[in-house]
Design a protein around this motif. Structure first.
Motif, PDB file in Angstrom:
ATOM      1  N   THR A 134      21.596 -25.894  24.769  1.00 37.15           N
ATOM      2  CA  THR A 134      21.363 -26.019  26.267  1.00 37.15           C
ATOM      3  C   THR A 134      20.605 -27.404  26.377  1.00 37.15           C
ATOM      4  O   THR A 134      20.256 -28.075  25.512  1.00 37.15           O
ATOM      5  N   LEU A 135      20.550 -27.701  27.755  1.00 35.83           N
ATOM      6  CA  LEU A 135      19.708 -29.018  28.129  1.00 35.83           C
ATOM      7  C   LEU A 135      18.355 -29.129  27.548  1.00 35.83           C
ATOM      8  O   LEU A 135      17.853 -30.258  27.035  1.00 35.83           O
ATOM      9  N   PHE A 136      17.713 -27.981  27.714  1.00 33.22           N
ATOM     10  CA  PHE A 136      16.066 -27.738  27.552  1.00 33.22           C
ATOM     11  C   PHE A 136      16.151 -26.538  26.360  1.00 33.22           C
ATOM     12  O   PHE A 136      16.846 -25.715  26.323  1.00 33.22           O
ATOM     13  N   ASN A 137      14.710 -26.593  25.760  1.00 32.16           N
ATOM     14  CA  ASN A 137      14.362 -25.606  24.927  1.00 32.16           C
ATOM     15  C   ASN A 137      13.969 -24.554  25.610  1.00 32.16           C
ATOM     16  O   ASN A 137      12.857 -24.657  26.356  1.00 32.16           O
ATOM     17  N   PRO A 138      14.598 -23.005  25.968  1.00 24.42           N
ATOM     18  CA  PRO A 138      14.195 -21.968  26.767  1.00 24.42           C
ATOM     19  C   PRO A 138      12.616 -21.630  26.427  1.00 24.42           C
ATOM     20  O   PRO A 138      11.936 -21.316  27.273  1.00 24.42           O
ATOM     21  N   LEU A 223      32.056 -28.279  23.791  1.00 20.79           N
ATOM     22  CA  LEU A 223      31.442 -29.663  24.461  1.00 20.79           C
ATOM     23  C   LEU A 223      29.909 -29.229  24.602  1.00 20.79           C
ATOM     24  O   LEU A 223      29.325 -28.483  25.094  1.00 20.79           O
ATOM     25  N   SER A 224      29.292 -30.501  24.425  1.00 18.16           N
ATOM     26  CA  SER A 224      27.823 -30.514  24.378  1.00 18.16           C
ATOM     27  C   SER A 224      27.460 -30.558  25.783  1.00 18.16           C
ATOM     28  O   SER A 224      27.975 -31.319  26.773  1.00 18.16           O
ATOM     29  N   PHE A 259      19.594 -19.474  33.463  1.00 21.71           N
ATOM     30  CA  PHE A 259      19.846 -18.185  32.978  1.00 21.71           C
ATOM     31  C   PHE A 259      19.526 -17.958  31.457  1.00 21.71           C
ATOM     32  O   PHE A 259      19.164 -16.855  31.178  1.00 21.71           O
ATOM     33  N   TYR A 260      19.727 -19.241  30.693  1.00 19.98           N
ATOM     34  CA  TYR A 260      19.341 -18.888  29.380  1.00 19.98           C
ATOM     35  C   TYR A 260      17.762 -18.582  29.386  1.00 19.98           C
ATOM     36  O   TYR A 260      17.605 -17.848  28.317  1.00 19.98           O
TER      37      TYR A 260
END
Length: 492
Positions: A134-138, A223-224, A259-260
């Motif tokens: 993910t882009l950020f740490n949930p 894909l990142s 959502f994550y």
């Protein structure tokens, strides 16, 4: 290096860390029977949890990862068995000092990781598990907001499955190489990227889909998302104006992280019961209607064509997903969203635990979105994009010769027309399973009562409360039918 998702070389911090200063690096992927063991009793070919399209996509992704590792002088080792047992055995037999793997938010992988971490810690093995899916740490967001063999073939038969016909295979090939090619092709059209605006788009476009179709590559980590985000930003820096979140292309990646994060921080996120963000609704338990929807036999061509595309391709446009999910739940059939979620989870090549559950709650008006009076019509919505019905004709060839004025409502075609086009409704193609106008009206009435109940009890609705509401609704329906019969008798 333990691969699960993150099946790529680029932007893979776990792999980079594992390779740094190591004498030997073992890139490992474990075929997990929990997901991959063939299930002959499932409604479609595949395992208990995944259809063949997604399994093939995964295998293609593993083959591509192996090829890319070979370019670096390595190979991917593919092992079979319960992952925590396999990993712990490898850690011991290979005398491993460092274990690296990408952090995963899903409950299943969290439990798996805890087993492996417990063994590794006791054995003095260093663990590096960075967030890179993910882009950020949930966890950070929640805290701030809420205080042994080489893989040589991608043949499906190698895992014990019977292959399917070429026509029934997804047109989307798995792997990092294809992911990067498709991403570069998408962002090369700078005007399209700048003007991207969800939920706009044509759900009936199938020759060239109206989206990037990068979701399966993001799902498997071919894909990142971080790299994709940077590439979009680069395009936006070089155009005069562009759309903004939440509707822009960047916005879609932010929705993904949202959502994550919600899924990671919400116990029982994949169920209605004991899910604090999910409204408690007395859904029907009608397996016959569920099967009609799942097997493309609802009698509504727009809905059935989309479900055929799902079965054959393992993918459909997001607006097409909205239509069939709404139809199954709050729009017409009032079947539980968990039932539809299970079908999507099995058949979609981009099925993602967090996003799939979130979208089904959203589209059933169980969470996130509550305007239950807004319904996707199974007749007029598709017409808006495809008045000639080309999408329907392609995926439902039995209707290919139906005149366009009847293609969305073939049951209204005169019998002479049905005979001429060799499609008798009720014989060659099913009659509608419900009357849309009546069914949608009833769905809205039930949701109104359910929302009232949730509000009155402050969301603390028990199973007994739902049973009582069901009984009340059934009694009201019987009384309404009795009144109608009495009125008809008096009129006659």
């Amino acid at each position: 290096m333990w691969f699960r998702k993150g099946l790529r070389i680029h932007d893979n911090p776990a792999l980079e860390y594992a390779a740094r200063g190591s004498d030997y690096l073992y890139p490992v992927f474990v075929i997990d029977p929990h997901y991959m063991e063939p299930d002959p009793n499932a409604f479609s070919s595949g395992s208990k949890r995944a259809g063949l399209n997604r399994i093939r996509f995964l295998l293609e992704s593993l083959v591509d990862l192996d090829m890319n590792l070979q370019k670096l002088g390595s190979r991917l080792l593919v092992l079979n068995g319960e992952p925590s047992e396999v990993l712990c055995r490898c850690l011991k037999e290979w005398n491993i000092k460092n274990l690296c793997f990408e952090f995963d938010t899903e409950p299943y992988y969290q439990a798996l990781d805890n087993k492996v971490k417990k063994y590794a810690t006791a054995a003095g093995i260093e663990i590096f598990s960075p967030v890179s899916h993910t882009l950020f740490n949930p966890a950070d967001i929640i805290q701030k907001c809420w205080k042994l063999s080489n893989l040589r073939s991608s043949k499906i038969e190698s895992l014990g499955y019977e292959d399917i016909e070429e026509d029934d295979r997804t047109p989307f090939k798995g792997g990092e190489s294809e992911a990067l090619r498709r991403m570069r092709e998408s962002i090369s059209n700078k005007e399209w990227v700048a003007n991207f605006q969800k939920p706009k788009g044509d759900p009936s476009s199938f020759v060239k889909p109206a989206t990037t179709v990068l979701s399966p590559y993001l799902k498997f980590g071919c894909l990142s998302s971080r790299y994709f985000y940077q590439c979009i930003q680069e395009v936006q820096r070089n155009v005069k104006r562009h759309t903004s979140p939440p509707v822009s292309l960047l916005g879609q990646l932010l929705w993904r992280d949202f959502f994550y994060t919600v899924a990671f921080g919400t116990p029982n996120f994949d169920h209605m019961k004991d899910n604090r963000i999910c409204k408690q609704i007395p859904w029907k338990n009608d397996d016959e209607l569920l099967r009609a929807w799942r097997d493309a036999r609802t009698g509504f061509p727009w809905i059935d064509a989309i479900m055929v595309q799902l079965q054959k391709w393992g993918w459909m446009h997001h607006l097409a997903r909205h239509c069939v999910a709404c139809f199954l739940t709050r729009g017409d059939l009032f079947v539980h969203w968990e039932k539809g979620r299970d079908v999507f989870e099995r058949l979609l090549i981009d099925s993602d635990w967090s996003i799939n559950n979130a979208n089904w709650m959203w589209l059933s008006c169980s969470s996130f979105f509550y305007q239950y009076n807004r319904i996707y019509s199974p007749i007029s919505f598709g017409k808006k994009y495809d008045p000639n019905g080309n999408f329907i004709r392609h995926f439902l060839p039995i209707l290919k010769d139906m005149p366009k004025e009847y293609i969305y409502e073939p049951w209204t075609a005169p019998l002479s027309i049905q005979v001429k086009v060799k499609c008798i409704i009720g014989k060659d193609y099913p009659k509608p399973v419900v009357d849309h106008d009546l069914a949608s009206k009833e769905c809205k009435q039930i949701l109104y009562k359910a929302y009232e109940l949730n509000k009155r009890l402050n969301g603390k609705v028990t199973e007994e409360d739902l049973k009582s509401l069901r009984r009340k609704l059934e009694e009201d329906k019987k009384q309404e039918q009795k009144s109608k019969r009495l009125k008809q008798t008096l009129l006659s």
